[in-house]
Design a protein around this motif. Structure first.
Motif, PDB file in Angstrom:
ATOM      1  N   ILE A  33     -10.380  -9.324  -2.750  1.00 53.80           N
ATOM      2  CA  ILE A  33      -9.476  -8.216  -3.065  1.00 53.80           C
ATOM      3  C   ILE A  33     -10.147  -6.914  -2.650  1.00 53.80           C
ATOM      4  O   ILE A  33     -11.312  -6.679  -2.978  1.00 53.80           O
ATOM      5  N   PHE A  34      -9.395  -6.074  -1.946  1.00 49.65           N
ATOM      6  CA  PHE A  34      -9.878  -4.750  -1.554  1.00 49.65           C
ATOM      7  C   PHE A  34      -8.963  -3.704  -2.175  1.00 49.65           C
ATOM      8  O   PHE A  34      -7.750  -3.714  -1.946  1.00 49.65           O
TER       9      PHE A  34
ATOM     10  N   PHE B   4      -9.118   6.101  -5.578  1.00 46.95           N
ATOM     11  CA  PHE B   4      -7.840   6.234  -6.279  1.00 46.95           C
ATOM     12  C   PHE B   4      -7.573   4.952  -7.061  1.00 46.95           C
ATOM     13  O   PHE B   4      -6.674   4.188  -6.725  1.00 46.95           O
ATOM     14  N   PRO B   5      -8.362   4.685  -8.101  1.00 44.02           N
ATOM     15  CA  PRO B   5      -8.222   3.421  -8.829  1.00 44.02           C
ATOM     16  C   PRO B   5      -6.859   3.303  -9.504  1.00 44.02           C
ATOM     17  O   PRO B   5      -6.319   4.281 -10.022  1.00 44.02           O
ATOM     18  N   SER B   6      -6.330   2.098  -9.446  1.00 41.55           N
ATOM     19  CA  SER B   6      -5.034   1.833 -10.062  1.00 41.55           C
ATOM     20  C   SER B   6      -5.064   0.450 -10.703  1.00 41.55           C
ATOM     21  O   SER B   6      -5.151  -0.560  -9.990  1.00 41.55           O
ATOM     22  N   PRO B   7      -4.977   0.390 -12.024  1.00 38.99           N
ATOM     23  CA  PRO B   7      -4.931  -0.925 -12.687  1.00 38.99           C
ATOM     24  C   PRO B   7      -3.743  -1.762 -12.228  1.00 38.99           C
ATOM     25  O   PRO B   7      -3.844  -2.976 -12.130  1.00 38.99           O
TER      26      PRO B   7
ATOM     27  N   GLY C 112      -3.905  -1.558  -1.474  1.00 37.99           N
ATOM     28  CA  GLY C 112      -4.853  -2.642  -1.649  1.00 37.99           C
ATOM     29  C   GLY C 112      -4.361  -3.880  -0.936  1.00 37.99           C
ATOM     30  O   GLY C 112      -3.232  -3.928  -0.453  1.00 37.99           O
ATOM     31  N   CYS C 113      -5.217  -4.881  -0.852  1.00 40.66           N
ATOM     32  CA  CYS C 113      -4.820  -6.135  -0.225  1.00 40.66           C
ATOM     33  C   CYS C 113      -5.755  -7.241  -0.682  1.00 40.66           C
ATOM     34  O   CYS C 113      -6.812  -6.985  -1.264  1.00 40.66           O
TER      35      CYS C 113
ATOM     36  N   VAL D 253     -13.826  -0.209  -2.965  1.00 39.23           N
ATOM     37  CA  VAL D 253     -14.459   0.481  -1.835  1.00 39.23           C
ATOM     38  C   VAL D 253     -13.808   1.846  -1.612  1.00 39.23           C
ATOM     39  O   VAL D 253     -12.758   2.160  -2.182  1.00 39.23           O
ATOM     40  N   ALA D 254     -14.442   2.637  -0.741  1.00 40.16           N
ATOM     41  CA  ALA D 254     -13.867   3.933  -0.380  1.00 40.16           C
ATOM     42  C   ALA D 254     -12.465   3.728   0.189  1.00 40.16           C
ATOM     43  O   ALA D 254     -12.176   2.698   0.813  1.00 40.16           O
ATOM     44  N   ASN D 255     -11.591   4.694  -0.029  1.00 36.32           N
ATOM     45  CA  ASN D 255     -10.200   4.583   0.400  1.00 36.32           C
ATOM     46  C   ASN D 255     -10.091   4.290   1.900  1.00 36.32           C
ATOM     47  O   ASN D 255      -9.268   3.472   2.313  1.00 36.32           O
TER      48      ASN D 255
END
Length: 116
Positions: A56-57, A62-65, A43-44, A22-24
């Motif tokens: 999971i959100f 700002f995607p982070s693997p 995230g959480c 989702v959006a930041n």
């Protein structure tokens, strides 16, 4: 925080995992309750024990693997090293279910007893 020890919370139930990219701003709105004031979150994972779901959100802005992997570990029942937060959440849910079942049993036992 990084999960560097793979110890699953004892008795953690299997859950369906639902990922929300989702959006930041939305991610922060969903996740702010899990961090201390003035602490940032990336995230959480929100647990719905009654539905056997872990949501999971994470931020699509700002995607982070690494963050996604971290949250997937939470969804699988792994907590931060030294934390008992997830264990307490599971215990609280189980206690609520036990109380509800006891109340239902009491009401069933009292049926027809002449009490209003």
């Amino acid at each position: 925080a990084v999960i560097d020890r793979h110890e699953r919370v004892p008795g953690w139930p299997e859950m369906k995992v639902v990922e929300h990219h989702v959006a930041n701003d939305e991610m922060r709105d969903r996740c702010h309750r899990f961090v201390s004031p003035f602490q940032l979150t990336a995230g959480c994972t929100v647990f719905y024990f009654d539905r056997s779901e872990a949501h999971i959100f994470v931020s699509k802005d700002f995607p982070s693997p690494l963050v996604l992997k971290h949250e997937r570990w939470h969804a699988a029942g792994y907590d931060h090293v030294g934390s008992s937060a997830m264990q307490r959440a599971l215990q609280t849910w189980r206690a609520r279910i036990a109380l509800e079942q006891a109340m239902q049993a009491d009401m069933s036992a009292g049926a027809g007893s002449g009490f209003p």
